[in-house]
Write a protein that holds these residues in place. Structure first.
Motif, PDB file in Angstrom:
ATOM      1  N   ASP A  89      10.287 -17.319 -17.295  1.00  0.00           N
ATOM      2  CA  ASP A  89      10.828 -17.891 -15.467  1.00  0.00           C
ATOM      3  C   ASP A  89      11.235 -17.095 -14.501  1.00  0.00           C
ATOM      4  O   ASP A  89      11.287 -17.423 -13.366  1.00  0.00           O
ATOM      5  N   ASP A  90      12.167 -16.263 -14.765  1.00  0.00           N
ATOM      6  CA  ASP A  90      13.093 -15.116 -13.668  1.00  0.00           C
ATOM      7  C   ASP A  90      12.649 -14.245 -13.352  1.00  0.00           C
ATOM      8  O   ASP A  90      13.019 -13.628 -12.972  1.00  0.00           O
ATOM      9  N   PHE A  91      11.376 -14.047 -13.729  1.00  0.00           N
ATOM     10  CA  PHE A  91      10.068 -12.670 -13.405  1.00  0.00           C
ATOM     11  C   PHE A  91      10.415 -12.535 -12.039  1.00  0.00           C
ATOM     12  O   PHE A  91       9.686 -13.082 -11.243  1.00  0.00           O
ATOM     13  N   GLY A  92      10.578 -10.986 -11.450  1.00  0.00           N
ATOM     14  CA  GLY A  92       9.884 -10.581  -9.750  1.00  0.00           C
ATOM     15  C   GLY A  92       9.206  -9.247  -9.748  1.00  0.00           C
ATOM     16  O   GLY A  92      10.738  -8.596 -10.683  1.00  0.00           O
ATOM     17  N   CYS A  93       8.726  -9.551  -8.847  1.00  0.00           N
ATOM     18  CA  CYS A  93       8.668  -7.434  -8.680  1.00  0.00           C
ATOM     19  C   CYS A  93       8.128  -7.925  -7.460  1.00  0.00           C
ATOM     20  O   CYS A  93       8.004  -9.029  -6.640  1.00  0.00           O
ATOM     21  N   ARG A  94       8.718  -6.494  -7.071  1.00  0.00           N
ATOM     22  CA  ARG A  94       8.225  -5.993  -5.242  1.00  0.00           C
ATOM     23  C   ARG A  94       6.645  -5.014  -5.922  1.00  0.00           C
ATOM     24  O   ARG A  94       6.660  -4.019  -6.350  1.00  0.00           O
ATOM     25  N   VAL A  95       6.046  -5.461  -5.040  1.00  0.00           N
ATOM     26  CA  VAL A  95       4.177  -5.091  -4.635  1.00  0.00           C
ATOM     27  C   VAL A  95       3.530  -4.163  -3.773  1.00  0.00           C
ATOM     28  O   VAL A  95       4.375  -4.346  -2.765  1.00  0.00           O
ATOM     29  N   LEU A  96       2.778  -2.829  -4.188  1.00  0.00           N
ATOM     30  CA  LEU A  96       2.701  -2.337  -2.816  1.00  0.00           C
ATOM     31  C   LEU A  96       0.532  -2.294  -3.435  1.00  0.00           C
ATOM     32  O   LEU A  96       0.763  -2.507  -4.539  1.00  0.00           O
ATOM     33  N   LEU A  97       0.170  -2.869  -2.929  1.00  0.00           N
ATOM     34  CA  LEU A  97      -1.305  -2.835  -3.155  1.00  0.00           C
ATOM     35  C   LEU A  97      -1.726  -1.462  -1.925  1.00  0.00           C
ATOM     36  O   LEU A  97      -1.717  -1.597  -0.622  1.00  0.00           O
ATOM     37  N   LEU A  98      -2.269  -0.355  -2.441  1.00  0.00           N
ATOM     38  CA  LEU A  98      -3.155   0.457  -1.971  1.00  0.00           C
ATOM     39  C   LEU A  98      -4.517   0.563  -2.495  1.00  0.00           C
ATOM     40  O   LEU A  98      -5.570   0.894  -3.370  1.00  0.00           O
ATOM     41  N   SER A  99      -5.090   0.973  -1.461  1.00  0.00           N
ATOM     42  CA  SER A  99      -6.708   1.293  -1.456  1.00  0.00           C
ATOM     43  C   SER A  99      -6.955   1.928  -2.197  1.00  0.00           C
ATOM     44  O   SER A  99      -6.021   3.561  -1.387  1.00  0.00           O
ATOM     45  N   ASP A 100      -7.917   3.220  -2.717  1.00  0.00           N
ATOM     46  CA  ASP A 100      -8.100   4.131  -3.631  1.00  0.00           C
ATOM     47  C   ASP A 100      -8.193   4.901  -2.036  1.00  0.00           C
ATOM     48  O   ASP A 100      -7.665   6.104  -1.755  1.00  0.00           O
ATOM     49  N   HIS A 101      -9.088   4.559  -0.782  1.00  0.00           N
ATOM     50  CA  HIS A 101      -8.749   6.179   0.021  1.00  0.00           C
ATOM     51  C   HIS A 101      -7.622   5.833  -0.044  1.00  0.00           C
ATOM     52  O   HIS A 101      -7.351   7.357   1.103  1.00  0.00           O
ATOM     53  N   ILE A 102      -6.443   5.339   0.908  1.00  0.00           N
ATOM     54  CA  ILE A 102      -5.242   5.914   1.452  1.00  0.00           C
ATOM     55  C   ILE A 102      -4.463   6.806   0.536  1.00  0.00           C
ATOM     56  O   ILE A 102      -4.016   7.212   0.676  1.00  0.00           O
ATOM     57  N   ILE A 103      -4.407   5.860  -0.795  1.00  0.00           N
ATOM     58  CA  ILE A 103      -4.125   6.992  -1.995  1.00  0.00           C
ATOM     59  C   ILE A 103      -4.947   8.874  -1.881  1.00  0.00           C
ATOM     60  O   ILE A 103      -4.049   9.450  -2.103  1.00  0.00           O
ATOM     61  N   ARG A 104      -6.269   9.018  -1.705  1.00  0.00           N
ATOM     62  CA  ARG A 104      -6.591   9.840  -1.673  1.00  0.00           C
ATOM     63  C   ARG A 104      -6.246  10.712  -0.191  1.00  0.00           C
ATOM     64  O   ARG A 104      -5.758  11.655  -0.419  1.00  0.00           O
ATOM     65  N   GLU A 105      -6.040  10.206   0.783  1.00  0.00           N
ATOM     66  CA  GLU A 105      -5.192  10.274   2.133  1.00  0.00           C
ATOM     67  C   GLU A 105      -4.205  10.751   1.719  1.00  0.00           C
ATOM     68  O   GLU A 105      -3.568  12.110   2.234  1.00  0.00           O
ATOM     69  N   LEU A 106      -3.399  10.037   1.231  1.00  0.00           N
ATOM     70  CA  LEU A 106      -1.770  10.775   1.040  1.00  0.00           C
ATOM     71  C   LEU A 106      -1.773  11.532   0.349  1.00  0.00           C
ATOM     72  O   LEU A 106      -0.836  12.230   0.366  1.00  0.00           O
ATOM     73  N   LEU A 107      -2.606  11.465  -1.241  1.00  0.00           N
ATOM     74  CA  LEU A 107      -1.912  12.315  -1.700  1.00  0.00           C
ATOM     75  C   LEU A 107      -2.495  14.057  -1.428  1.00  0.00           C
ATOM     76  O   LEU A 107      -2.252  14.957  -2.283  1.00  0.00           O
ATOM     77  N   ARG A 108      -3.593  13.877  -1.668  1.00  0.00           N
ATOM     78  CA  ARG A 108      -4.454  15.327  -0.878  1.00  0.00           C
ATOM     79  C   ARG A 108      -4.459  16.053  -2.386  1.00  0.00           C
ATOM     80  O   ARG A 108      -5.072  15.520  -3.302  1.00  0.00           O
ATOM     81  N   ASP A 109      -3.792  17.209  -2.582  1.00  0.00           N
ATOM     82  CA  ASP A 109      -3.684  18.247  -3.462  1.00  0.00           C
ATOM     83  C   ASP A 109      -3.242  17.725  -4.663  1.00  0.00           C
ATOM     84  O   ASP A 109      -3.300  18.191  -4.987  1.00  0.00           O
ATOM     85  N   LYS A 110      -1.986  16.053  -5.391  1.00  0.00           N
ATOM     86  CA  LYS A 110      -1.632  15.692  -6.064  1.00  0.00           C
ATOM     87  C   LYS A 110      -2.656  14.998  -6.388  1.00  0.00           C
ATOM     88  O   LYS A 110      -2.008  14.438  -7.616  1.00  0.00           O
ATOM     89  N   VAL A 111      -3.768  14.350  -6.022  1.00  0.00           N
ATOM     90  CA  VAL A 111      -4.524  13.399  -6.290  1.00  0.00           C
ATOM     91  C   VAL A 111      -4.934  13.235  -7.662  1.00  0.00           C
ATOM     92  O   VAL A 111      -5.325  12.231  -9.045  1.00  0.00           O
TER      93      VAL A 111
END
Length: 294
Positions: A89-111
């Motif tokens: 009942d007390d569960f809670g979380c914060r969430v980021l939803l990221l597109s595949d495209h933005i992950i590849r764009e931002l991570l680049r050499d770490k993807v």
């Protein structure tokens, strides 16, 4: 301990009971998520990154039971289906939803770190230290601060830089976590899939025939594509195209190379072929994309 209550599987994201802090198509920031099943299945090509704030949740996926709660980081790639879920009942979380495209764009050499860790395990839950937890809370707070003031809204580049820092931190955690029994006993298929992603990521010219990569793995192209579909719901060709398009995006938007030089660097036989490829996958000509269209 609070009672666990079962919740039905939902369809695409229903934002009715979620606090949306930010949404630009590639990035969605959600606060105070009380029911993780509200996120499943997310829109196609969406990655879920959740930070547990309180309580705990149990999720069943691909024959595994995943437990996620306070002090945990949940990382999940697209196309993962929740078969069942329970949460306190007390569960809670914060969430980021990221597109595949933005992950590849931002991570680049770490993807490749992201792909190998996230796609092979399908849904990762990592217990993080108190220091890491505090840092991730600060990242969320910084993002929320940047987007909450309508009169002093920060440029998108600043927000993306904060998201990139979070992604780099996650990649460091994934790459340096202790080897668990499940990690030590990866099946041969998962090992081959990992190696394929590394081959494509590390190849100067990524747009190679599937047979080229299959031969380096000593398997048939058909078997390679079967493995890719099994572990990522993408074909081997899809992966090659994905990596190639990100190379094109990078060089057209972030380099001083001429379009002719980019075409040659990425292994295209001529400018006409390169132009057709870009129009097919990005919807505009290389020149138009370079100038911010598409």
């Amino acid at each position: 301990m609070p009672n666990l209550s079962k919740n039905p599987q939902h369809g695409y994201i229903d934002f009715t009971n979620l606090v949306i802090e930010y949404n630009d198509g590639d990035v969605q920031v959600l606060d105070s998520v009380k029911d993780i099943t509200l996120l499943y299945p997310p829109k196609p090509m969406t990655n879920v990154i959740a930070l547990g704030l309180s309580g705990h949740s149990k999720m069943a996926t691909n024959g595994r039971t995943i437990e996620f709660g306070q002090g945990d980081l949940l990382i999940c790639p697209p196309n993962v289906r929740l078969e069942d879920s329970e949460h306190s009942d007390d569960f809670g979380c914060r969430v980021l939803l990221l597109s595949d495209h933005i992950i590849r764009e931002l991570l680049r050499d770490k993807v490749d770190v992201w792909h190998q860790a996230v796609y092979v395990n399908q849904m990762n839950v990592v217990s993080i230290s108190n220091v890491c937890n505090e840092e991730f809370m600060l990242y969320f707070s910084l993002i929320q601060s940047k987007i909450s003031n309508q009169h002093e809204r920060s440029p998108r580049e600043i927000l993306m830089s904060l998201v990139r820092i979070q992604l780099l931190e996650i990649c460091w955690i994934l790459a340096n976590r202790p080897e668990t029994e499940s990690n030590q006993r990866l099946s041969q298929g998962k090992i081959l899939f990992n190696r394929f992603l590394s081959l494509v990521s590390g190849s100067p010219v990524k747009r190679q025939p599937i047979a080229h990569y299959a031969s380096q793995l000593a398997i048939t192209p058909k078997y390679l594509t079967m493995l890719c579909l099994k572990y990522s719901n993408k074909t081997a060709s899809d992966w090659v195209i994905q990596y190639t398009i990100e190379e094109i995006r990078f060089y057209l938007r972030s380099s001083n190379l001429s379009i002719k030089e980019i075409s040659a660097k990425l292994g295209f036989s001529n400018m006409s072929h390169f132009g057709s490829y870009v129009r097919k996958h990005l919807g505009v000509s290389p020149s138009a994309f370079r100038h911010g269209k598409g």
